[in-house]
Design an enzyme around this catalytic site. Structure first.
Site, PDB file in Angstrom:
ATOM      1  N   TYR A  59       0.959  -0.982  -0.021  1.00 49.77           N
ATOM      2  CA  TYR A  59      -0.065   0.069  -0.081  1.00 49.77           C
ATOM      3  C   TYR A  59       0.983   1.285   0.114  1.00 49.77           C
ATOM      4  O   TYR A  59       1.766   1.185   0.892  1.00 49.77           O
ATOM      5  CB  TYR A  59      -0.836   0.046   1.316  1.00 49.77           C
ATOM      6  CG  TYR A  59      -2.398   0.195   1.002  1.00 49.77           C
ATOM      7  CD1 TYR A  59      -2.662   1.505  -0.019  1.00 49.77           C
ATOM      8  CD2 TYR A  59      -3.413  -0.784   1.224  1.00 49.77           C
ATOM      9  CE1 TYR A  59      -4.152   1.414   0.017  1.00 49.77           C
ATOM     10  CE2 TYR A  59      -4.756  -0.553   0.980  1.00 49.77           C
ATOM     11  CZ  TYR A  59      -4.875   0.919   0.456  1.00 49.77           C
ATOM     12  OH  TYR A  59      -6.281   0.995  -0.131  1.00 49.77           O
ATOM     13  N   GLU A  61      -0.181   4.613  -0.225  1.00 51.84           N
ATOM     14  CA  GLU A  61      -1.040   5.859  -0.716  1.00 51.84           C
ATOM     15  C   GLU A  61      -0.444   7.225  -0.456  1.00 51.84           C
ATOM     16  O   GLU A  61       0.273   7.221   0.270  1.00 51.84           O
ATOM     17  CB  GLU A  61      -2.188   5.880   0.371  1.00 51.84           C
ATOM     18  CG  GLU A  61      -3.377   6.545   0.218  1.00 51.84           C
ATOM     19  CD  GLU A  61      -4.544   6.217   1.141  1.00 51.84           C
ATOM     20  OE1 GLU A  61      -4.180   6.816   2.233  1.00 51.84           O
ATOM     21  OE2 GLU A  61      -5.444   5.694   0.589  1.00 51.84           O
ATOM     22  N   ASP A 205      -7.535  13.226 -25.071  1.00 52.15           N
ATOM     23  CA  ASP A 205      -7.889  12.018 -24.816  1.00 52.15           C
ATOM     24  C   ASP A 205      -6.716  11.212 -25.666  1.00 52.15           C
ATOM     25  O   ASP A 205      -7.358  10.711 -26.807  1.00 52.15           O
ATOM     26  CB  ASP A 205      -9.136  11.552 -24.830  1.00 52.15           C
ATOM     27  CG  ASP A 205      -9.192  10.151 -24.041  1.00 52.15           C
ATOM     28  OD1 ASP A 205      -8.220   9.477 -23.954  1.00 52.15           O
ATOM     29  OD2 ASP A 205     -10.346   9.784 -23.838  1.00 52.15           O
ATOM     30  N   THR A 231      -3.794   5.626 -21.924  1.00 55.63           N
ATOM     31  CA  THR A 231      -3.823   4.506 -21.188  1.00 55.63           C
ATOM     32  C   THR A 231      -2.420   4.074 -21.371  1.00 55.63           C
ATOM     33  O   THR A 231      -1.619   4.592 -22.151  1.00 55.63           O
ATOM     34  CB  THR A 231      -4.608   3.431 -22.047  1.00 55.63           C
ATOM     35  OG1 THR A 231      -4.439   3.340 -23.362  1.00 55.63           O
ATOM     36  CG2 THR A 231      -6.325   3.865 -21.615  1.00 55.63           C
ATOM     37  N   LYS A 234      -3.032  -0.850 -24.734  1.00 55.57           N
ATOM     38  CA  LYS A 234      -3.214  -0.769 -26.233  1.00 55.57           C
ATOM     39  C   LYS A 234      -2.036  -0.661 -26.887  1.00 55.57           C
ATOM     40  O   LYS A 234      -1.004  -1.411 -26.824  1.00 55.57           O
ATOM     41  CB  LYS A 234      -4.084   0.855 -26.379  1.00 55.57           C
ATOM     42  CG  LYS A 234      -5.657   0.782 -25.694  1.00 55.57           C
ATOM     43  CD  LYS A 234      -6.144   1.897 -26.221  1.00 55.57           C
ATOM     44  CE  LYS A 234      -7.806   2.005 -25.644  1.00 55.57           C
ATOM     45  NZ  LYS A 234      -7.899   2.155 -24.107  1.00 55.57           N
ATOM     46  N   ARG A 240      -2.690  -2.929 -18.140  1.00 55.52           N
ATOM     47  CA  ARG A 240      -3.982  -2.286 -18.307  1.00 55.52           C
ATOM     48  C   ARG A 240      -3.704  -1.131 -17.279  1.00 55.52           C
ATOM     49  O   ARG A 240      -3.566  -1.497 -15.876  1.00 55.52           O
ATOM     50  CB  ARG A 240      -5.087  -3.076 -18.127  1.00 55.52           C
ATOM     51  CG  ARG A 240      -5.158  -4.047 -19.274  1.00 55.52           C
ATOM     52  CD  ARG A 240      -6.634  -4.707 -19.057  1.00 55.52           C
ATOM     53  NE  ARG A 240      -7.727  -3.819 -19.269  1.00 55.52           N
ATOM     54  CZ  ARG A 240      -7.976  -3.444 -20.623  1.00 55.52           C
ATOM     55  NH1 ARG A 240      -7.438  -3.726 -21.433  1.00 55.52           N
ATOM     56  NH2 ARG A 240      -9.187  -2.560 -20.612  1.00 55.52           N
TER      57      ARG A 240
END
Length: 435
Positions: A59, A61, A205, A231, A234, A240
């Site tokens: 973790y 954060e 985008d 992304t 792709k 991903r």
């Protein structure tokens, strides 16, 4: 140096044979069928290794040097490498590599640049835009006031004069360019001029084409945009996930929009895998792949046009093509199903001003990142076009059509196996699943 403790497929097969079976079957599917989904490609074994690493346990954060939890020094190293590689590769002032997806990156961009209720000008979904560009089913259409621009009914190209007219009439806070099924290059300089004229932020985008930008196969939006959302999978061939590039003066706003506004802890195994992919994307070999991807898309489009499938806009400048099937009397839904039966993965897609419902669609979308990653070139595109055309014309409800689909499936499998991506030294599938 300690031995790396990584995934153990044998243990998975013993402890959870059902999921192990799914993974093995998916390896077979990817190896034995032709992948023409425009939004997919193959990650390298190195990316998969990072993605399946023990960083999945951590973790982290917050951001490097400012985490909520202790023990984040290795997580910091991974994220700092990913950020530095993204900035260098794309010439960006700032990069945030924490978004879990492209949609999450776009959401953070909205949060950084606009307020709920603000007008946002973006490409309409029926004309090639994305759900996050103003669909009523999405946060973008529910929280903001979407204004949609279209493509020309004659040329099927973006009508920049209409974009300017809409911007002048509505004075949007944010203008978005980028699409999911638009096969041509976008004039980022023209969008920048329009945004400046009305005092709007410009969000690009670049989810679909950022990999082509990395490989210098298409122009970069970074010099023109205030923010670029994209992304990391792709055509970029990473895990991903999402990523944001922006100007220095927007860095703090973007970071706060990702965390704590939209997300909690980042997926550090994915961040590490993004770092690996970004390093790979800076190589000459990746540039060759990106440029060949475009050449393959153009060759495939020409051949499909000769088979009676009309290319929307007349062709492509990118990794994808949108084909109108109305002259063949076949819907996009029928074509997708027939191709799936024939060992070819592609998707139905609406065409501009489509008379059919989106669930049926009059077209299909094809893309070449996956087959190019496998090493295929223009010669293979001619063969693939013939297989797609035969499949699309074959009615599985007839004996002859069903037989033709079975024949195409055999040919598709033969071709895919000849260019297997995960096939170094013909290793066993068990060794390849979680490489």
């Amino acid at each position: 140096m300690s031995t790396f403790w990584g995934p153990d497929f044998a243990a998975l097969e013993r402890d959870d044979p059902e999921i192990a079976g799914v993974l093995l079957d998916e390896v077979d599917r990817q190896r034995d069928t032709l992948q023409l989904i425009a939004s997919e490609s193959f990650t390298s074994p190195a990316v998969l290794t990072a993605l399946g690493s023990t960083l999945a346990n951590k973790y982290a954060e917050g951001y490097p040097g400012n985490r909520y939890y202790g023990g984040c020094h290795q997580a910091d190293r991974a994220e700092e490498l990913a950020i530095a590689r993204a900035r260098s590769l794309f010439g960006a002032d700032h990069a945030n590599v924490q978004p879990h997806s492209g949609a999450a990156a776009v959401l953070a961009a909205y949060a950084a640049l606009a307020e709920p209720g603000d007008p946002v000008l973006a490409m309409g979904l029926p004309h090639g835009g994305h759900l996050t560009h103003g669909s009523k089913a999405n946060f973008s259409g529910k929280w903001f006031h979407p204004i949609a621009y279209r493509v020309s009914p004659v040329t099927e190209l973006i009508d920049y004069d209409e974009v300017r007219d809409l911007a002048l009439a509505h004075r949007p806070k944010l203008i978005i360019c980028g699409a999911t099924s638009y096969p041509r290059r976008i004039d980022f300089a023209r969008f920048r001029e329009i945004a400046d004229e009305v005092g709007a932020y410009l969000l690009v985008d670049a989810a679909h084409f950022i990999g082509l930008v990395a490989g210098r196969a298409v122009p970069s939006p970074v010099p023109y945009a205030d923010v670029v959302a994209c992304t990391t999978h792709k055509a970029l061939r990473g895990p991903r996930g999402g990523m944001i590039l922006c100007r220095a003066e927007l860095a703090q706003r973007v970071d706060k929009a990702v965390f704590p506004f939209a997300q909690g802890g980042p997926m550090m195994h994915a961040v590490a895998a993004k770092a690996v992919a970004l390093r790979e994307a800076a190589s000459p070999a990746f540039a060759g792949y990106a440029q060949q991807t475009v050449r393959n898309a153009q060759a495939l489009t020409v051949e499909l046009a000769a088979e009676g499938m009309r290319p929307v806009t007349g062709g492509t400048d990118t990794h994808l093509a949108l084909l109108d099937l109305r002259e063949l009397g076949v819907s996009g839904r029928e074509a997708e199903a027939r191709c799936a039966q024939a060992g070819i993965a592609l998707n139905k897609n609406a065409i501009p001003y489509d008379p059919a419902k989106p669930a049926v669609a009059s077209g299909i979308r094809v893309g070449t990142p996956s087959v190019t990653s496998q090493g295929m070139a223009e010669g293979e595109m001619r063969r693939i076009a013939g297989l797609v055309a035969t499949a699309v014309r074959s009615d599985p409800e007839t004996v002859s059509g069903s037989a033709r689909l079975a024949e195409v499936a055999l040919e598709a499998t033969e071709l895919a196996r000849r260019f297997r991506f995960y096939a170094d030294a013909e290793q066993d599938a068990e060794q390849q699943v979680l490489v």
